[in-house]
Design a protein around this motif. Structure first.
Motif, PDB file in Angstrom:
ATOM      1  N   MET A 103      -6.880  -2.879   5.752  1.00 33.39           N
ATOM      2  CA  MET A 103      -6.465  -2.129   4.526  1.00 33.39           C
ATOM      3  C   MET A 103      -5.540  -0.298   5.206  1.00 33.39           C
ATOM      4  SD  MET A 103      -9.000  -1.854   1.023  1.00 33.39           S
ATOM      5  CE  MET A 103     -10.893  -0.671   2.210  1.00 33.39           C
ATOM      6  N   PHE A 104      -4.919   0.329   4.857  1.00 35.18           N
ATOM      7  CA  PHE A 104      -4.051   1.566   4.917  1.00 35.18           C
ATOM      8  C   PHE A 104      -4.337   2.246   3.842  1.00 35.18           C
ATOM      9  CE2 PHE A 104      -2.693  -2.310   6.978  1.00 35.18           C
ATOM     10  CZ  PHE A 104      -2.270  -1.435   8.397  1.00 35.18           C
ATOM     11  N   LEU A 105      -4.196   3.275   3.438  1.00 35.13           N
ATOM     12  CA  LEU A 105      -3.910   4.919   3.134  1.00 35.13           C
ATOM     13  C   LEU A 105      -3.742   6.113   2.814  1.00 35.13           C
ATOM     14  CD1 LEU A 105      -5.787   5.400  -0.248  1.00 35.13           C
ATOM     15  CD2 LEU A 105      -7.581   6.558   1.222  1.00 35.13           C
ATOM     16  N   ASP A 106      -2.740   6.555   2.256  1.00 37.01           N
ATOM     17  CA  ASP A 106      -1.734   7.568   2.530  1.00 37.01           C
ATOM     18  C   ASP A 106      -2.501   8.881   2.524  1.00 37.01           C
ATOM     19  OD1 ASP A 106      -2.006   7.873  -0.190  1.00 37.01           O
ATOM     20  OD2 ASP A 106       0.049   8.997  -0.418  1.00 37.01           O
ATOM     21  N   HIS A 107      -1.980   9.914   2.774  1.00 42.46           N
ATOM     22  CA  HIS A 107      -2.207  10.822   2.712  1.00 42.46           C
ATOM     23  C   HIS A 107      -3.229  11.459   1.749  1.00 42.46           C
ATOM     24  CE1 HIS A 107       1.950  12.232   2.358  1.00 42.46           C
ATOM     25  NE2 HIS A 107       1.412  13.101   2.064  1.00 42.46           N
ATOM     26  N   THR A 108      -2.326  10.656   0.623  1.00 43.16           N
ATOM     27  CA  THR A 108      -2.736  11.739  -0.459  1.00 43.16           C
ATOM     28  C   THR A 108      -3.881  11.061  -1.152  1.00 43.16           C
ATOM     29  OG1 THR A 108      -1.480  10.225  -1.843  1.00 43.16           O
ATOM     30  CG2 THR A 108      -0.556  13.142  -0.961  1.00 43.16           C
ATOM     31  N   GLY A 109      -4.408   9.698  -0.498  1.00 42.08           N
ATOM     32  CA  GLY A 109      -5.035   8.932  -1.243  1.00 42.08           C
ATOM     33  C   GLY A 109      -4.495   8.545  -2.549  1.00 42.08           C
ATOM     34  N   SER A 110      -3.557   8.107  -2.720  1.00 40.92           N
ATOM     35  CA  SER A 110      -3.085   7.343  -4.052  1.00 40.92           C
ATOM     36  C   SER A 110      -2.585   6.393  -3.413  1.00 40.92           C
ATOM     37  CB  SER A 110      -1.832   8.754  -4.003  1.00 40.92           C
ATOM     38  OG  SER A 110      -2.379   9.657  -4.611  1.00 40.92           O
ATOM     39  N   HIS A 111      -1.736   5.682  -2.384  1.00 42.85           N
ATOM     40  CA  HIS A 111      -1.191   4.404  -1.781  1.00 42.85           C
ATOM     41  C   HIS A 111      -2.294   3.859  -1.071  1.00 42.85           C
ATOM     42  CE1 HIS A 111       2.353   6.118  -4.471  1.00 42.85           C
ATOM     43  NE2 HIS A 111       1.907   6.942  -3.630  1.00 42.85           N
ATOM     44  N   LEU A 112      -2.789   3.084  -1.935  1.00 40.24           N
ATOM     45  CA  LEU A 112      -3.666   1.871  -0.779  1.00 40.24           C
ATOM     46  C   LEU A 112      -2.890   0.685  -0.963  1.00 40.24           C
ATOM     47  CD1 LEU A 112      -6.311   1.474   0.703  1.00 40.24           C
ATOM     48  CD2 LEU A 112      -7.215   0.522  -2.004  1.00 40.24           C
ATOM     49  N   LEU A 113      -2.556   0.215   0.642  1.00 39.61           N
ATOM     50  CA  LEU A 113      -2.242  -1.541   0.813  1.00 39.61           C
ATOM     51  C   LEU A 113      -3.397  -2.189   1.356  1.00 39.61           C
ATOM     52  CD1 LEU A 113       1.238  -0.296   2.739  1.00 39.61           C
ATOM     53  CD2 LEU A 113       0.850  -1.021   0.074  1.00 39.61           C
ATOM     54  N   ILE A 114      -3.561  -3.490   1.027  1.00 38.40           N
ATOM     55  CA  ILE A 114      -4.645  -4.007   1.701  1.00 38.40           C
ATOM     56  C   ILE A 114      -3.775  -4.856   2.261  1.00 38.40           C
ATOM     57  CG2 ILE A 114      -6.686  -5.321   0.420  1.00 38.40           C
ATOM     58  CD1 ILE A 114      -6.421  -3.712  -1.856  1.00 38.40           C
ATOM     59  N   ALA A 115      -3.999  -4.957   3.310  1.00 39.38           N
ATOM     60  CA  ALA A 115      -3.615  -6.605   4.057  1.00 39.38           C
ATOM     61  C   ALA A 115      -4.166  -7.584   4.008  1.00 39.38           C
ATOM     62  CB  ALA A 115      -2.790  -6.539   5.218  1.00 39.38           C
ATOM     63  N   LEU A 116      -3.713  -8.927   3.653  1.00 35.76           N
ATOM     64  CA  LEU A 116      -5.384 -10.490   3.850  1.00 35.76           C
ATOM     65  C   LEU A 116      -4.617 -11.367   5.252  1.00 35.76           C
ATOM     66  CD1 LEU A 116      -4.828 -11.040   0.019  1.00 35.76           C
ATOM     67  CD2 LEU A 116      -6.379  -9.772   1.354  1.00 35.76           C
ATOM     68  N   ASN A 117      -5.604 -12.176   4.997  1.00 31.97           N
ATOM     69  CA  ASN A 117      -5.111 -12.863   6.710  1.00 31.97           C
ATOM     70  C   ASN A 117      -4.521 -13.922   6.547  1.00 31.97           C
ATOM     71  OD1 ASN A 117      -7.108 -14.351   5.181  1.00 31.97           O
ATOM     72  ND2 ASN A 117      -8.600 -14.582   7.106  1.00 31.97           N
ATOM     73  N   THR A 118      -4.170 -14.080   4.795  1.00 30.89           N
ATOM     74  CA  THR A 118      -3.140 -15.362   4.778  1.00 30.89           C
ATOM     75  C   THR A 118      -1.657 -15.128   4.358  1.00 30.89           C
ATOM     76  OG1 THR A 118      -3.761 -14.283   1.907  1.00 30.89           O
ATOM     77  CG2 THR A 118      -5.217 -16.016   2.996  1.00 30.89           C
ATOM     78  N   SER A 119      -1.299 -13.869   5.428  1.00 29.14           N
ATOM     79  CA  SER A 119      -0.229 -12.244   5.585  1.00 29.14           C
ATOM     80  C   SER A 119       0.221 -12.195   4.280  1.00 29.14           C
ATOM     81  CB  SER A 119       1.152 -13.725   6.140  1.00 29.14           C
ATOM     82  OG  SER A 119      -0.067 -14.213   7.153  1.00 29.14           O
ATOM     83  N   GLU A 120      -0.650 -12.225   3.432  1.00 29.98           N
ATOM     84  CA  GLU A 120      -0.308 -11.700   1.918  1.00 29.98           C
ATOM     85  C   GLU A 120      -0.517 -10.113   2.176  1.00 29.98           C
ATOM     86  OE1 GLU A 120      -0.576 -14.000  -1.612  1.00 29.98           O
ATOM     87  OE2 GLU A 120      -2.349 -14.752  -0.258  1.00 29.98           O
ATOM     88  N   CYS A 121      -0.229  -9.573   1.779  1.00 29.81           N
ATOM     89  CA  CYS A 121      -0.209  -7.686   1.339  1.00 29.81           C
ATOM     90  C   CYS A 121      -0.186  -6.987  -0.356  1.00 29.81           C
ATOM     91  CB  CYS A 121       1.064  -6.890   1.668  1.00 29.81           C
ATOM     92  SG  CYS A 121       0.266  -4.839   1.807  1.00 29.81           S
ATOM     93  N   LEU A 122      -1.340  -6.816  -0.839  1.00 29.52           N
ATOM     94  CA  LEU A 122      -1.600  -6.158  -1.946  1.00 29.52           C
ATOM     95  C   LEU A 122      -1.358  -4.523  -2.372  1.00 29.52           C
ATOM     96  CD1 LEU A 122      -5.035  -8.297  -2.957  1.00 29.52           C
ATOM     97  CD2 LEU A 122      -2.349  -8.815  -3.502  1.00 29.52           C
ATOM     98  N   TYR A 123      -1.105  -3.829  -3.729  1.00 25.80           N
ATOM     99  CA  TYR A 123      -0.877  -2.433  -3.640  1.00 25.80           C
ATOM    100  C   TYR A 123      -1.671  -2.124  -4.922  1.00 25.80           C
ATOM    101  CZ  TYR A 123       1.238   2.074  -5.113  1.00 25.80           C
ATOM    102  OH  TYR A 123       0.929   3.038  -5.526  1.00 25.80           O
ATOM    103  N   LEU A 124      -2.644  -0.864  -5.083  1.00 20.28           N
ATOM    104  CA  LEU A 124      -3.537  -0.450  -5.724  1.00 20.28           C
ATOM    105  C   LEU A 124      -3.277   1.270  -5.728  1.00 20.28           C
ATOM    106  CD1 LEU A 124      -5.491  -1.009  -7.527  1.00 20.28           C
ATOM    107  CD2 LEU A 124      -6.806  -0.236  -6.032  1.00 20.28           C
TER     108      LEU A 124
END
Length: 974
Positions: A103-124
């Protein structure tokens, strides 16, 4: 010198002793007290979070106080650490076997990227509850994300960089709409910009970081397992939103600069330290196979921001084949390595392990360590537990490390608020400088320490470093408190001795001329220092003795000037016949007492300049105190030199308008001695009024008589009103002068006549000049020819004064005629007065029957009354009542007495308007006495009309209502 050391040390022991029962800290004699009462809190303070996850923790990220963790297969938990009691749970909504990879969270804490082991990526997004899939990202296993800290916002990431497991670097942008949040795909674009390779081909992009330098330059740091790449390029102003493609295009044909290390962990991780209130990192730490590459970031460099790089190898207990480090976090002075069962903190200054924290097996294997850069908190988690480290006073022991590295300036910077530590650093720096023969620097540092004074002083003395010893003493003196007077006195005296010794050595060596001048200037600065002024003044006698013992008259004079001891300065110049210099000092400092003291010496040699100086002082000098100097000078000097004394006395009299008798008397004596012409003009200018004359008349008369100045004596006689003496002396000089004296007693004709007779006798008997004698008769109207005739001898014929006799007879005749005229005028005046008296006796007034009293307004004829020429008429009793309160006290008493006498007589009252003559004829002697009493009463009561006379004028300022009866009158009107 040893005695001075002993005295100074004794004074230090008295003023800086440490109380019993306390242990001093640091170097001996520091005076500092260790007051720690409990164990100091560790730098890295661990805290277990009171949280039991329902499922195992797969991943955890935190930024800007926003924490996100992946639980189990399909759950995402978001916690605002500012409101930890309000967690937010989101379901990923996946039905397949996909798991969260990273998981990757930006410096503002607003954008969260979720990398899956199935080579997919989700955004919240932080503001929504629904997870969105990024369709353009599908097929790529995301390893790293480089966030855009310059253009990112809560709804838009701006251009970002994404690293994959295949070595590709993509540029992407994610944006959400506020109106209809997911009406369009959040991923705006996703395009490849570069591929990272190692010697074996493409390698996973482990880390990405974007930083902006100066002048629009951007630096992109990307790491693989063994390499650290840097991409440098400019993005034109205004085109930042277009991304970073232009930077990578530059390196399309050749590799960018990179660092490579042979060992391989299978991955790598880079950490940055960003100070508070700054947007750009200051240092970095790259964890790779060979250790940790640590350095600083210099954004001013053109091609690489990495600076001061060095590799810290892993501690001996870390074997990368067995227990390789998992994560790294960088703080200001440490990097923390996460192992499967412990955390190690290594100091970036010396590479030493300063902290190690073991975790119990019951918590499970440690999985990940991250840091929230905004609040500087470190988070560690296992599958079951979450821990948090607080970094507290990380720089507390940094000063020791810098000190051991001989970086003393940095060491002092980090112990400013800890004087006991600063003292240790200064002592170490001083010793270091001494060993390296930098004695002056060593002296400056030693002076700031609390080390024993005598040890340091003897150290420089044994090394024969007198200049360094002086520097040490100067610095030590500047650090003393005003209350430490004994130490100040000893140091000041010692420094004076050292300076004089050093100047004596240098003065005898012509090759050391420049050093001598420099040392002399330092010595003078030391003597004139405001801080040393009080001490030097209080001990000036000792300083004078030191200067005298070294024969340094130049600095003795200089020191005397600083101490404002101008008497010593002037005396020195006079002893060396430097009279002009002595007078310059007097003129410059304008001290009246010094003028009085040294003027007798100076005026003997430079009289004109001295008098000029006196004149320039003006009224500040009291000329009476200078007269002794002038008297001694004038007694032995020539006439030309006496003129200088006269010049100053004239200045005092005519310019300063001095009135002191001594000054005027002395000026008179000088005039009588050398300037008789000026004497008479001075006396005449002083006037003839004895009350306004400032010289002593008797002294002046005696002085002028001694020197034969007869005209001056005559003038003084006139002032003293001794006119006979003035005329007698004037006749010896000039008859005209005697005549002017004879006319002076204007109010005493007898004396004036006597004086003129003296003149006439002198003219007739001494000069035998008949014509002159006759001129005297015409000059004085008081003299007659018969007064002068006795002075002439018998043989003189009448022809010489025939005219005078005739004139005298004519005057007598005129006088007789004048007397006759006056007698006739007196006779006529007496006749007119008698006629007026007779007329007044016959004067009368008529009173009508209806006339009333002016006071009571009752008929006038009912009682005795008075009638005045003005026409006012009053009853006797009414007039008496009106007049009595306004009479003086003595008249009131007299009136009362007369009334009593009148009442005592037996004759009844009669009308006052009855003629007085008739009463006198008909009444006897007793009645005459009664009439006399009534007449006296009339003189008092009826002297004037009460309404028209002075009585009414005098009463004009009296109130209409008596003040004593004012309240009563006021009440009567209510």
């Amino acid at each position: 010198m040893a005695s001075i050391l002993d005295e100074y040390e004794d004074s230090l022991h008295r003023s800086a002793s440490v109380p019993q029962g306390r242990a001093s800290v640091g170097i001996p004699h520091s005076g500092y007290v260790n007051a720690r009462l409990e164990k100091e809190t560790p730098i890295f303070n661990k805290q277990r979070i009171d949280f039991t996850p329902p499922e195992k923790i797969n991943s955890l990220v935190v930024s800007s106080n926003q924490l996100c963790m992946s639980l189990g297969k399909d759950t995402l938990l978001r916690i605002d650490l500012g409101k930890p009691d309000e967690p937010n749970q989101v379901e990923l909504g996946r039905k397949d076997e996909a798991k969260v990879y990273k998981m990757f969270l930006d410096h503002t804490g607003s954008h969260l990227l979720i990398a899956l082991n199935t080579s997919e990526c989700l955004y919240l997004n932080r503001s929504v509850q629904k997870v969105r899939a990024l369709s353009r990202w599908k097929g790529h296993l995301i390893e790293s994300v480089g966030w855009n800290k310059f253009l990112g916002s809560e709804t838009n990431t701006g251009p970002i960089l994404v690293g994959t497991s295949q070595g590709q670097i993509y540029e992407a942008e994610i944006s959400v709409s506020e109106g209809s949040l997911f009406s369009t795909n959040p991923d705006q674009y996703f395009r490849q910009v570069y591929t990272l390779e190692e010697e074996s081909g493409p390698a996973p992009v482990c880390c990405l970081e974007i930083e902006r330098g100066i002048e629009g330059k951007f630096f992109i740091i990307a790491t693989t397992r063994k390499r650290l790449f840097q991409f440098v390029g400019k993005v034109p102003e205004g085109t930042e939103q277009q991304g970073f493609s232009s930077i990578f295009v530059v390196h399309a044909d050749h590799l960018p600069s990179f660092r490579e290390f042979p060992a391989n962990l299978g991955f790598s991780e880079i950490a940055f330290y960003t100070p508070k209130l700054r947007s750009s990192p200051r240092s970095f730490a790259w964890m790779m196979g060979n250790g940790v590459l640590y350095g600083t970031l210099d954004y001013s460099r053109p091609d690489s921001i990495l600076s001061d790089e060095r590799v810290w190898v892993y501690p001996p207990d870390i074997d990368i084949t067995v227990n390789k480090p998992i994560s790294i976090v960088l703080t200001q002075f440490h990097f923390l390595l996460l192992l499967s069962d412990r955390v190690k903190a290594v100091c970036t200054l010396n590479g030493q392990v300063v902290f190690q924290d073991l975790f119990l097996e019951k918590f499970g294997s440690l999985t990940r360590m991250i840091k929230d850069p905004t609040v500087q908190q470190i988070w560690i988690h296992t599958e079951k537990v979450v821990f948090r480290y607080h970094v507290q006073r990380e720089s507390r022991d940094v000063w020791k490390m810098y000190m051991n590295m001989n970086k003393f300036d940095l060491a002092k910077e980090y112990c400013k608020d800890r004087p006991e530590c600063l003292d240790i650093v200064l002592a170490k720096e001083a010793e270091h400088c001494f060993q390296n023969k930098r004695y002056l620097d060593s002296a400056k540092c030693y002076a700031l320490t609390q080390n024993y004074f005598e040890e340091i002083a003897l150290k420089f003395i044994e090394a024969k470093q007198e200049e360094a010893l002086m520097e040490f003493l100067i610095k030590k003196l500047s650090n003393l408190k005003p209350s430490e007077k004994t130490q100040t006195t000893l140091l000041t005296t010692w420094l004076t001795e050292l300076y004089l010794n050093w100047l004596g050595i240098l003065q005898g060596d012509p090759s050391q001329r420049n050093l001598y001048l420099d040392t002399r200037e330092k010595f003078r600065t030391f003597l004139s220092s405001p801080k040393n002024k009080d001490c030097l003044f209080n001990n000036r006698a000792s300083i004078y003795e030191l200067l005298a013992s070294h024969g340094d008259t130049e600095h003795m004079v200089y020191f005397a000037v600083i101490m404002q001891d101008y008497e010593r300065v002037v005396a020195h110049h006079c002893q060396h016949d430097e009279y002009d210099e002595a007078l310059n000092v007097l003129s410059r400092h304008r001290d009246e007492k010094l003028f009085y003291k040294f003027s007798p010496v100076l005026i003997q040699h430079i009289p004109k300049k001295v008098v000029d100086a006196w004149i320039s002082m003006g009224s500040r000098l009291d000329a009476r105190n200078l007269i002794p100097a002038l008297v001694n000078y004038s007694q032995s000097a020539s006439t030309q030199q006496i003129n200088e004394a006269i010049r100053y006395m004239e200045f005092c009299v005519y310019q300063l308008e001095e009135t002191q008798q001594a000054i005027h008397n002395y000026l008179l004596s000088l005039y009588a001695l050398c300037r008789p012409d000026s004497l008479l003009s001075y006396l005449e200018q002083a006037g003839t009024n004895p009350n306004r004359i400032h010289y002593d008349l008797k002294y002046a008369l005696r002085l002028c008589a001694e020197h034969g100045h007869h005209r001056a004596c005559v003038h003084i006689y006139k002032v003293m009103e001794l006119y006979e003496e003035a005329v007698d002396l004037a006749l010896q000089v000039d008859v005209d002068l005697a005549k002017s004296c004879a006319d002076l007693p204007e109010d005493d004709e007898e004396l004036r006549k006597k004086l003129w007779l003296k003149i006439a006798r002198h003219v007739v008997q001494e000069e035998k000049d008949v014509k002159k004698a006759m001129a005297c008769l015409s000059s004085c109207a008081l003299l007659k020819i018969e007064d002068v005739l006795p002075f002439f001898p018998d043989f003189v014929t009448i022809d010489h004064f025939k005219e005078a006799i005739c004139n005298s007879l004519e005057d007598y005749n005129k006088h007789i005629e004048e007397l006759k005229r006056e007698m006739e005028e007196a006779t006529q005046s007496a006749k007119r007065i008698r006629e007026d008296i007779q007329e007044m006796r016959n004067k009368y007034g008529s009173v009508e029957p209806q006339e009333k009293c002016a006071v009571c307004d009752f008929p006038l004829l009912n009682r005795p009354f008075y009638l005045f020429l003005c026409g006012h008429m009053f009853h006797y009793d009414c007039l008496l009542q009106a007049v009595f309160p306004n009479l003086p006290a003595y008249k009131q008493a007299k009136l009362e007495d007369l009334q009593k006498k009148l009442a005592a007589t037996s004759q009844p009252s009669k009308s006052h308007h009855r003629p007085k003559d008739a009463d006198t004829v008909s009444l006897g002697k007793g009645q005459q006495s009664r009439e006399q009493i009534k007449a006296d009463i009339d003189d008092i009561v009826a002297a004037e009309c009460v309404y028209c006379g002075e009585l009414m004028i005098r009463s004009i300022d009296k109130p209409f209502i008596d003040p004593q009866k004012y309240e009563e009158e006021m009440q009567s009107w209510l």
